[in-house]
Design an enzyme around this catalytic site. Structure first.
Site, PDB file in Angstrom:
ATOM      1  N   THR A  88      -4.790  37.522  30.661  1.00 51.99           N
ATOM      2  CA  THR A  88      -4.143  37.306  29.175  1.00 51.99           C
ATOM      3  C   THR A  88      -2.637  37.475  29.224  1.00 51.99           C
ATOM      4  OG1 THR A  88      -6.201  38.286  28.253  1.00 51.99           O
ATOM      5  CG2 THR A  88      -4.133  38.168  26.673  1.00 51.99           C
ATOM      6  N   THR A 166      -7.269  42.218  32.800  1.00 55.43           N
ATOM      7  CA  THR A 166      -7.860  43.508  32.339  1.00 55.43           C
ATOM      8  C   THR A 166      -9.143  43.775  33.075  1.00 55.43           C
ATOM      9  OG1 THR A 166      -8.656  42.956  30.254  1.00 55.43           O
ATOM     10  CG2 THR A 166      -6.378  43.798  30.339  1.00 55.43           C
ATOM     11  N   ASP A 167     -10.071  42.929  32.974  1.00 51.61           N
ATOM     12  CA  ASP A 167     -11.411  43.132  33.443  1.00 51.61           C
ATOM     13  C   ASP A 167     -11.676  43.791  34.641  1.00 51.61           C
ATOM     14  OD1 ASP A 167     -12.027  42.052  30.908  1.00 51.61           O
ATOM     15  OD2 ASP A 167     -12.703  39.933  31.513  1.00 51.61           O
ATOM     16  N   LYS A 244     -11.438  50.581  32.811  1.00 53.72           N
ATOM     17  CA  LYS A 244     -11.301  49.788  31.571  1.00 53.72           C
ATOM     18  C   LYS A 244     -12.652  50.512  30.596  1.00 53.72           C
ATOM     19  CE  LYS A 244     -11.158  45.590  29.081  1.00 53.72           C
ATOM     20  NZ  LYS A 244     -11.301  44.001  29.276  1.00 53.72           N
TER      21      LYS A 244
END
Ligand code: ASP
Length: 422
Positions: A88, A166-167, A244
């Site tokens: 992102t 981020t994943d 996360k």
């Protein structure tokens, strides 16, 4: 349809008998191979039947190239290097879905996030690839580690910042912690949960704090990101001790079973815990990795035969996310004991905690001791994702069961925390 050399991402002209469409070529939908998808300049996607196409002319190559850019330098500021990997924070046109986003080059990134230059000069930018993090694997990790090695050994670079989706960011931060031990300078991973076009984007604060972390004396692999949902400060969290924990919040990453190294405000750093400090010398990336490792989660009623699948496929090691203090079924119709004994003749089995927080303790219950007697390696308070990448790294160095056990239980990169308070 005439032959074409254009690939998704390229700017093309699609010639039909009576009309020509201009736009960006998208990947054909999996289930409609006879269709060519094009993103028109209006932003709309159009599907064209291959049979009707006379020619697809490439007007401009759209692939993102490896790029190095030189940015103007302010001699009063320290110098850092940046590695951009996707996600992102550097969104771009996705050839699969046709979704458009503004950042397709480092220049675009700097235009969107100029604040990173308040504190530092970005003297080097590397874009080894542009991927959503879910598409990455160990080869990408090795690639990033090698680039880090080169940048860290550059005398002008004070520290490295890596931007990342981020994943799987916590897998990358963990594996880099094993690949890049004995660091001389900071290696900082950062992200954003909201893209730059949104007012609520978390990227600016994360980047400023990352820049500060990169020029600090914390010579560790760390993840820097929002500490809470306000736009006030970030935490610098040990790379092996984070995960996360939220799908959308800006403070998605928390320290787990550990303290952050520091609290970072846009203009100051407050040190919170012990860390290795900046020193002179060379960094050597140790990137050996066995790809035949797996991570599975135990669930109620799970058939232990699942382990046979991995054995047959040639897996060398597996991490099982076990329940509670380290349980899988022992006294039921689907007891794991026999299968665990069997598979461990050929494969390493480790247990990590499904609860995320806390430590496994195989001495509390008698059925746990039975599991341990089969040879399972109980990984104390190590996060399952960290355990997975560590097992790949350890098995890249040895396959000797005793040595693997010894290495899995050796604290190389703060992955085990003796001082954990329950
Ligand atoms: N799926 C994206 C990724 O991990 C989400 C993000 O960038 O944050 O790359």
């Amino acid at each position: 349809m005439a032959k074409t050399i254009a690939i998704p991402g390229d700017r093309v002209e699609v010639h039909l008998s009576k009309v020509i469409y201009g736009g960006i070529l998208l990947e054909s939908p999996e289930d409609e191979k006879g269709i060519v998808l094009l993103k028109l300049d209006s932003g709309y996607n159009i599907g064209l039947n291959k049979k009707d196409i006379i020619e697809i002319k490439r007007i401009k190559k759209g692939e993102i190239k490896k790029e190095r850019i030189e940015i103007k330098k302010d001699d009063k500021k320290p110098d850092i290097a940046l590695i951009l990997t996707g996600g992102t924070i550097v969104n771009r046109l996705d050839p699969k879905t046709g979704a458009v986003s503004p950042l397709t080059s480092p220049e675009d990134l700097f235009k969107s996030y100029p604040k990173i230059f308040d504190k530092v000069n970005v003297i080097k930018v590397e874009m080894p690839f542009m991927k959503a993090s879910e598409d990455m694997d160990y080869k990408d990790w090795q690639n990033i580690a090698k680039i880090c090695e080169r940048l860290l050994n550059d005398k002008d670079v004070k520290g490295v910042v890596i931007t990342h989706g981020t994943d799987i960011l916590h897998y990358t931060s963990a594996v880099l912690s094993f690949f890049l031990r004995n660091l001389t300078k900071p290696v900082v991973l950062t992200y954003s949960q909201r893209s730059s076009d949104r007012a609520s984007s978390d990227a600016n604060l994360n980047l400023i704090c990352s820049a500060l972390a990169a020029v600090s004396d914390i010579a560790e692999v760390m993840l820097v990101g929002h500490a809470n949902s306000n736009d006030e400060f970030c935490y610098a969290i040990p790379g092996t001790k984070t995960r996360k924990l939220h799908t959308s919040r800006r403070d998605a990453f928390k320290p787990v079973n550990a303290k952050p190294f520091a609290k970072i405000f846009p203009n100051k750093i407050e040190i919170l815990s012990e860390h290795n400090v900046r020193k002179s010398g060379k960094v050597k990336a140790d990137t050996k990795f066995e790809e035949k490792v797996a991570l599975i989660k135990f669930y109620p009623g799970q058939d232990p035969d699942i382990l046979d699948y991995y054995l047959k496929k040639g897996y060398k090691g597996i991490v099982v996310e076990a329940l509670g203090l380290g349980h899988v079924a022992v006294n039921s119709r689907l007891s794991w004991i026999k299968k665990l004994k069997e598979v461990q003749k050929k494969m390493i089995v480790c247990f990590a905690a499904q609860t995320i927080y806390g430590r496994l303790d195989p001495y509390v219950y008698s059925n746990l001791r039975e599991i341990m007697k089969t040879g399972v390696i109980y990984l104390e308070d190590m996060l399952a994702e960290t355990a997975f990448v560590k097992l790949g790294w350890v098995l890249g160095h040895t396959t000797d069961k005793e040595k693997v056990k010894e290495m899995m239980l050796t604290n190389y990169a703060r992955e085990l925390n003796d001082r954990l308070e329950q």
